[in-house]
Design a protein around this motif. Structure first.
Motif, short mmCIF file in Angstrom:
data_model
loop_
_atom_site.label_atom_id
_atom_site.label_comp_id
_atom_site.label_asym_id
_atom_site.label_seq_id
_atom_site.Cartn_x
_atom_site.Cartn_y
_atom_site.Cartn_z
N HIS A 155 61.96 19.10 52.30
CA HIS A 155 62.87 18.05 51.86
C HIS A 155 62.29 16.64 52.07
O HIS A 155 61.72 16.32 53.11
N GLY A 156 62.47 15.79 51.07
CA GLY A 156 62.23 14.35 51.21
C GLY A 156 60.85 13.97 51.69
O GLY A 156 59.84 14.24 51.03
N THR A 157 60.81 13.34 52.86
CA THR A 157 59.54 12.81 53.39
C THR A 157 58.72 13.88 54.11
O THR A 157 57.72 13.56 54.76
N ASN A 158 59.13 15.14 54.01
CA ASN A 158 58.34 16.24 54.59
C ASN A 158 57.16 16.56 53.69
O ASN A 158 57.04 17.65 53.12
N THR A 159 56.29 15.58 53.55
CA THR A 159 55.07 15.73 52.76
C THR A 159 53.89 15.61 53.72
O THR A 159 54.07 15.33 54.91
N VAL A 160 52.67 15.76 53.21
CA VAL A 160 51.51 15.52 54.07
C VAL A 160 51.47 14.04 54.46
O VAL A 160 51.91 13.17 53.70
#
Length: 722
Positions: A499-504
């Motif tokens: 979700h959302g800012t749960n990126t690398v």
């Protein structure tokens, strides 16, 4: 009152009503429930029958449900005014971290997950990504190490690193140091800062206490005419959390040991493997190239600032010592902007009262992303609270809460909740950040769970004579953090893990950095602005009483102020970016030692300060304390205040600079010609922000740009095009 169609969101906001005991009881309940789910899977599913849906899916859905409470349980450590609740929240985080480590090293469950992966089922792309990432995480969390003493040691290290992280951040949040100064010593510091400082009694009679919180610290370093005062404040701030010095050293030594147990050459190799950069060499080459390109400009900028300092010092009849110090930079940078560019930051701040600026920003996001923000106040809070008490839906009386909706063009549906906690208080997180309170995801019955997100900042408090006024760099900070909040709100993933800012980490800053460009666009600055004297008769009278101007200022910021502000966008840019490079290169230095003995022997504070001198080109106290040609590099311990490197940006701080490559490319390719293009804004929302980390971030960029990203716009923006 909210418009009728936005009155009743389909989902109640979270409750903020814990006691220290209930918080810990809730934590233990969640962990027991989660452990039972994994126990039952292991007991009931033989490896030959393991599938995605009977092994990983129940655990992922439990993670989803657990996150609705777990994020908030840990959030109180950053925002509660009650020490007992902050302590309980820290303990809850510790319990959750230890549980996570225990589960991530559970071999019986991993064997089932491995069997499910080998089945090669046809899954939807997000479920396939979830399976692959989780399978790999077990190996990276120690199951690649044969059972026995080495694996046991790895678990010990993980447990201790969790304890260090919590203690380190607690020390930062609860830091309450300060210095006492006379009003004469603070000559030049704006009255609205000085008037808000604690007044001394007894031995401090006639003095005021300056804290190291941003609303005190930055204006003092920018405006205090007395160089000794600036030096004292700067050095004391670098030493405000020295209890963290040993914790930092222990963390980097343990990280290195853990990486080597897993078969990596160093911690950076372990951390960067799963990021966009893939290898430490890619990172060090990028940082090294940028350093080479920026260094000549940095030296040139120092030369001009040094000349300005010489002129200023000698005009007061004082002796100039030929040095340009760390505590000089904010002061003379500001002086140069005022002198050469006629830029008066204090006057500009008069046009950016916090409340109207926020409303203006939300209006921009409404227009480009197709959103509607509705502030929830008074009886409306009571109406949507599960308890019927509006005070239960916020953690502090100063917190604002908004329901967020799609506009008519986007379908008028509910999006989520946005919270704003904007002023400093004792025990509160001391910087500016976005915190996810509850992620969004798809529930087992197919319905959507909506997110809740919070901006936690530290802007100056309003006074009877002035509202909270934002300097332009604070406007940029607010826009940046609100950008993370929007990413959090509009994301639409199946699983909370993506979700959302749960990126690398080397992509996560790009969406927010791109939105900073709106703070440098004339039409947007105009629309955000409103001189504070127009807010109320009281503010108008107070302004007229204190103002030396013969005529009343216009309601919105005049074009000449906008032009002078925009003309300064890249003034002393090389020095600013060299400062960022110092952080990034220090981060890589402590996480890429040649051997484990090297990291154990590394003098961390000396390394931090020496690298800063070499990279940033600014002198520090080492120039004042050198004896026999030897310089004292242990005068400060800035790494002990550097929460990023303990809180998730380890071997990842370079991401702030590498994300700028992507943000510059997106803005100049798509938005530069028309920043308020709603069609492109909605395409960006659906193509980039909605997807969160549910697909490879490079694929997201290629989808949006129509090609692979390029560094050209980034270097052009910095004036470094070859």
């Amino acid at each position: 009152m909210a418009p009728s169609k936005y009155k009743k969101p389909p989902q109640a906001p979270p409750k903020f009503t814990p006691t220290p005991q209930s918080l810990l009881d809730d934590t233990k309940r969640l962990l027991d429930q989660s452990r039972k789910i994994q126990d039952d899977i292991v007991a009931q599913v033989p490896p030959e029958k393991a599938t995605f849906s009977n092994v990983l899916l129940p655990v992922a859905q439990d993670d989803d449900q657990m996150s609705l409470e777990s994020h908030i349980l840990g959030f109180y450590s950053a925002v509660s005014t009650e020490k007992a609740l902050r302590d309980a929240s820290n303990e809850a985080e510790s319990l959750m971290d230890k549980f996570s480590i225990e589960m991530s090293m559970r071999e019986d469950f991993y064997n089932l997950l491995d069997a499910a992966k080998k089945r090669n089922e046809k899954l939807d792309p997000e479920s396939q990504r979830l399976l692959e990432k989780n399978h790999k995480s077990y190996i990276r969390n120690g199951l690649g190490i044969p059972a026995g003493p080495k694996r046991d040691r790895f678990k010990e290290i993980k447990d201790r690193l969790s304890e260090i992280s919590i203690a380190f951040q607690k020390n930062l949040n609860e830091e309450n140091g300060g210095l006492w100064f006379t009003l004469e010593e603070l000559d030049g510091v704006p009255d609205d800062v000085v008037n808000n400082l604690e007044k001394g009694e007894g031995e401090n009679e006639g003095k005021v206490r300056l804290t190291f919180k941003y609303p005190d610290l930055f204006p003092t370093l920018k405006y205090a005419k007395n160089e000794n005062v600036r030096q004292k404040v700067f050095v004391a701030n670098e030493n405000k959390c020295n209890d963290n010095t040993a914790l930092f050293k222990e963390a980097i030594v343990l990280r290195d040991e853990a990486a080597r147990l897993l078969g990596y050459n160093n911690h950076a190799e372990f951390r960067i493997e799963d990021k966009m950069a893939k290898t430490p060499k890619t990172v060090t080459d990028f940082l090294g190239d940028l350093r080479t390109r920026l260094a000549p400009g940095g030296l040139e900028e120092v030369k001009k600032l040094l000349a300005l300092k010489k002129e200023d010092v000698e005009s007061r009849g004082e002796k100039f010592d030929e040095h340009y110090y760390l505590w000089d930079n904010r002061y003379y940078d500001r002086l140069m902007l005022e002198k050469d560019y006629k830029l008066d930051q204090t006057k500009i701040a008069e046009y950016f009262p916090l409340g109207t600026t926020i409303r203006g920003m939300l209006g921009i996001f409404e227009e480009i992303f197709g959103l509607v923000f509705v502030e929830i106040t008074g009886a409306d809070r009571d109406a949507i609270s599960e308890t019927g008490k509006g005070s239960d839906i916020v953690w502090h009386k100063d917190v604002q809460v908004f329901s967020v909706w799609d506009d008519d063009g986007e379908g008028s549906g509910f999006v989520g909740y946005l919270y704003l906690d904007l002023h400093p208080r004792e025990g509160k997180y001391g910087h500016a950040a976005n915190f996810n309170l509850q992620p969004g995801f798809i529930q087992p019955n197919g319905s959507r769970r909506y997110p809740a997100t919070a901006l936690v900042c530290n802007f100056s408090k309003p006074t009877p004579k002035k509202p909270s006024l934002l300097k332009h760099d604070e406007v940029v900070t607010l826009f940046h953090e609100l950008g993370h909040g929007i990413h959090d709100l509009v994301s639409r993933t199946t699983y909370s893990q993506f979700h959302g800012t749960n990126t690398v980490r080397d992509f996560v800053e790009a969406p927010s950095q791109m939105l900073e460009n709106w703070c440098w666009t004339p039409s947007q600055l105009k629309s955000l602005s409103k001189h504070y004297s127009y807010l109320s008769p009281e503010y108008k009278a107070a302004f007229e009483e204190s103002s030396k101007e013969s005529s009343h200022p216009p309601e919105t910021i005049p074009d000449d102020l906008i032009n002078s502000l925009i003309s300064t966008k890249h003034v002393n840019d090389a020095l600013f970016n060299l400062r960022q490079l110092h952080f990034g290169i220090f981060d890589m230095t402590v996480h890429t030692p040649a051997s484990h003995d090297d990291i154990k022997a590394l003098p961390v504070s000396e390394t931090y300060n020496q690298l800063r001198k070499e990279i940033s080109k600014l002198d520090g106290p080492e120039e004042l304390s050198s004896k026999d040609g030897k310089k004292n590099w242990t005068w400060g311990h800035g790494q002990a205040t550097f929460g990023h490197l303990i809180g998730g940006y380890d071997a990842g701080y370079y991401g702030y600079l590498s994300s700028q490559v992507y943000s510059a490319d997106m803005f100049h390719t798509v938005f530069a010609k028309d920043p308020m293009n709603g069609k492109e804004g909605r395409r960006y929302r659906h193509t980039v922000l909605e997807r969160g980390g549910s697909q490879d971030e490079m694929d997201t960029l290629v989808d949006f740009l129509g090609r692979k990203p390029s560094t050209e716009a980034f270097y052009r923006e910095l004036g470094l095009s070859s």
